[in-house]
Design a protein around this motif. Structure first.
Motif, mmCIF file in Angstrom:
data_model
loop_
_atom_site.group_PDB
_atom_site.id
_atom_site.type_symbol
_atom_site.label_atom_id
_atom_site.label_comp_id
_atom_site.label_asym_id
_atom_site.label_seq_id
_atom_site.Cartn_x
_atom_site.Cartn_y
_atom_site.Cartn_z
ATOM 1 N N VAL A 73 37.901 41.055 -35.302
ATOM 2 C CA VAL A 73 38.584 42.249 -34.860
ATOM 3 C C VAL A 73 40.080 42.009 -34.955
ATOM 4 O O VAL A 73 40.714 41.616 -34.026
ATOM 5 N N PRO A 74 40.674 42.220 -36.102
ATOM 6 C CA PRO A 74 42.049 41.768 -36.339
ATOM 7 C C PRO A 74 43.163 42.793 -36.244
ATOM 8 O O PRO A 74 43.137 43.700 -35.470
ATOM 9 N N LEU A 75 44.177 42.561 -37.111
ATOM 10 C CA LEU A 75 45.429 43.259 -37.137
ATOM 11 C C LEU A 75 45.470 44.241 -38.298
ATOM 12 O O LEU A 75 44.457 44.646 -38.817
ATOM 13 N N ASN A 76 46.718 44.604 -38.724
ATOM 14 C CA ASN A 76 46.810 45.458 -39.899
ATOM 15 C C ASN A 76 46.361 44.710 -41.125
ATOM 16 O O ASN A 76 46.747 43.583 -41.345
ATOM 17 N N VAL A 77 45.531 45.346 -41.954
ATOM 18 C CA VAL A 77 45.011 44.703 -43.163
ATOM 19 C C VAL A 77 45.320 45.602 -44.350
ATOM 20 O O VAL A 77 45.047 46.787 -44.294
ATOM 21 N N ALA A 78 45.845 45.035 -45.436
ATOM 22 C CA ALA A 78 46.105 45.845 -46.614
ATOM 23 C C ALA A 78 44.859 45.908 -47.455
ATOM 24 O O ALA A 78 44.313 44.898 -47.832
ATOM 25 N N ILE A 79 44.355 47.077 -47.710
ATOM 26 C CA ILE A 79 43.153 47.258 -48.518
ATOM 27 C C ILE A 79 43.548 47.209 -49.976
ATOM 28 O O ILE A 79 44.565 47.772 -50.364
ATOM 29 N N TRP A 109 38.507 37.770 -41.951
ATOM 30 C CA TRP A 109 38.491 36.816 -40.843
ATOM 31 C C TRP A 109 39.550 35.733 -41.043
ATOM 32 O O TRP A 109 40.212 35.330 -40.097
ATOM 33 N N MET A 110 39.688 35.288 -42.269
ATOM 34 C CA MET A 110 40.625 34.201 -42.542
ATOM 35 C C MET A 110 42.087 34.650 -42.448
ATOM 36 O O MET A 110 42.985 33.815 -42.354
ATOM 37 N N THR A 111 42.354 35.942 -42.482
ATOM 38 C CA THR A 111 43.731 36.414 -42.331
ATOM 39 C C THR A 111 44.091 36.683 -40.869
ATOM 40 O O THR A 111 45.236 37.006 -40.565
ATOM 41 N N SER A 112 43.130 36.561 -39.973
ATOM 42 C CA SER A 112 43.356 36.784 -38.542
ATOM 43 C C SER A 112 43.333 35.445 -37.816
ATOM 44 O O SER A 112 42.380 34.667 -37.954
ATOM 45 N N LYS A 138 42.814 34.426 -34.733
ATOM 46 C CA LYS A 138 41.735 34.108 -33.798
ATOM 47 C C LYS A 138 40.399 33.918 -34.513
ATOM 48 O O LYS A 138 39.613 33.042 -34.154
ATOM 49 N N HIS A 139 40.144 34.724 -35.519
ATOM 50 C CA HIS A 139 38.911 34.535 -36.284
ATOM 51 C C HIS A 139 38.970 33.228 -37.061
ATOM 52 O O HIS A 139 37.982 32.479 -37.127
ATOM 53 N N ARG A 140 40.117 32.962 -37.650
ATOM 54 C CA ARG A 140 40.291 31.724 -38.413
ATOM 55 C C ARG A 140 40.156 30.508 -37.501
ATOM 56 O O ARG A 140 39.606 29.469 -37.894
ATOM 57 N N GLU A 141 40.640 30.638 -36.277
ATOM 58 C CA GLU A 141 40.532 29.530 -35.319
ATOM 59 C C GLU A 141 39.076 29.164 -35.063
ATOM 60 O O GLU A 141 38.727 27.978 -35.004
ATOM 61 N N ASN A 142 38.207 30.166 -34.901
ATOM 62 C CA ASN A 142 36.780 29.889 -34.733
ATOM 63 C C ASN A 142 36.196 29.242 -35.987
ATOM 64 O O ASN A 142 35.451 28.254 -35.916
ATOM 65 N N ILE A 143 36.525 29.795 -37.152
ATOM 66 C CA ILE A 143 35.956 29.294 -38.399
ATOM 67 C C ILE A 143 36.341 27.854 -38.670
ATOM 68 O O ILE A 143 35.523 27.048 -39.137
ATOM 69 N N LEU A 144 37.579 27.496 -38.357
ATOM 70 C CA LEU A 144 38.092 26.159 -38.692
ATOM 71 C C LEU A 144 38.053 25.186 -37.515
ATOM 72 O O LEU A 144 38.515 24.049 -37.651
ATOM 73 N N ASN A 145 37.510 25.614 -36.394
ATOM 74 C CA ASN A 145 37.450 24.748 -35.219
ATOM 75 C C ASN A 145 36.570 23.526 -35.501
ATOM 76 O O ASN A 145 35.366 23.648 -35.721
ATOM 77 N N GLY A 146 37.179 22.353 -35.487
ATOM 78 C CA GLY A 146 36.452 21.130 -35.797
ATOM 79 C C GLY A 146 35.446 20.729 -34.736
ATOM 80 O O GLY A 146 34.588 19.869 -34.992
ATOM 81 N N GLN A 147 35.517 21.326 -33.544
ATOM 82 C CA GLN A 147 34.550 21.004 -32.498
ATOM 83 C C GLN A 147 33.208 21.701 -32.717
ATOM 84 O O GLN A 147 32.181 21.222 -32.258
#
Length: 223
Positions: free
Chosen positions: A7-13, A184-187, A189-198
């Protein structure tokens, strides 16, 4: 092309499509209050749309105490859910596997270990995506008032040390799984979940609404 979570920010389509404003709602790890569930807005005809939301949480009480508090919320339906889960295949669909593989590729690119596919988490994610698609809402809290930790408890998932969840929907894209991961990768918080090493395990569930929207839920877990 068919018409048109996390659930992110402004995204350019891409291409000639107009930019759409995406609202970001994030529930912090220490937070106890969740936003009310809102119906998913119906897209205007002919316009591709996308929306995302992210949340992560660590147990705020010992696992044994948390299980005692959470499970009774749906105690009457737990046995039914368990029977249903046992009867449902949890192998990945093609869209689920594509999104999952793209996420692991992003982790490898940044030096993180790939996530392990988890059938129980996939079932949990798939049910939430299906509920959002059928019941026309978009939130981490379902219509029964359960957040991701409540749904995990109701499904009998115990012993986790951290949970994360990304949700998204989009409509009107040739490759909805790739688009969801890209957004997800441009946001942050979403990226933080995806790349969280834990996080060590994850499941990903995809469902399609009758109007063509494609809903994605990814659940991350540290066991």
């Amino acid at each position: 092309m068919q018409l048109p979570r996390l659930v992110p920010l402004n995204v350019a389509i891409r291409g000639f499509y107009r930019a759409l404003t995406l609202s970001l709602g994030v529930l912090l790890v220490a937070g106890t209050a969740f936003a009310k569930g809102n119906p998913s807005p119906k897209p205007a005809a002919g316009r591709p749309v996308a929306r995302l939301i992210s949340v992560s949480r660590q147990p705020e009480t010992p696992v044994r105490e948390r299980a005692r508090l959470v499970a009774p919320v749906r105690m009457a339906s737990v046995n039914h859910v368990s029977r249903v889960r046992a009867a449902v295949a949890v192998a990945a669909s093609s869209e689920e596997r594509r999104a999952f593989d793209l996420i692991n590729a992003e982790r490898r690119r940044r030096g993180q270990q790939p996530l392990v596919w988890d059938g129980e988490l996939t079932y949990m994610a798939r049910v939430h995506s299906d509920n959002m698609a059928r019941q026309n809402f978009f939130n981490h809290i379902d219509r029964e008032g359960l957040d991701m930790s409540g749904r995990a408890g109701a499904l009998g998932l115990r012993g986790w040390r951290a949970l994360g969840e990304n949700i998204a929907y989009n409509q009107g894209y040739d490759d909805p799984a790739a688009f969801a991961v890209e957004r997800w990768m441009t946001s942050s918080k979403h990226r933080e979940n995806i790349l969280n090493g834990q996080f060590t395990h994850a499941g990903l569930g995809v469902a399609r609404a009758s109007d063509g929207r494609v809903f994605f839920t990814q659940v991350f877990m540290t066991r």
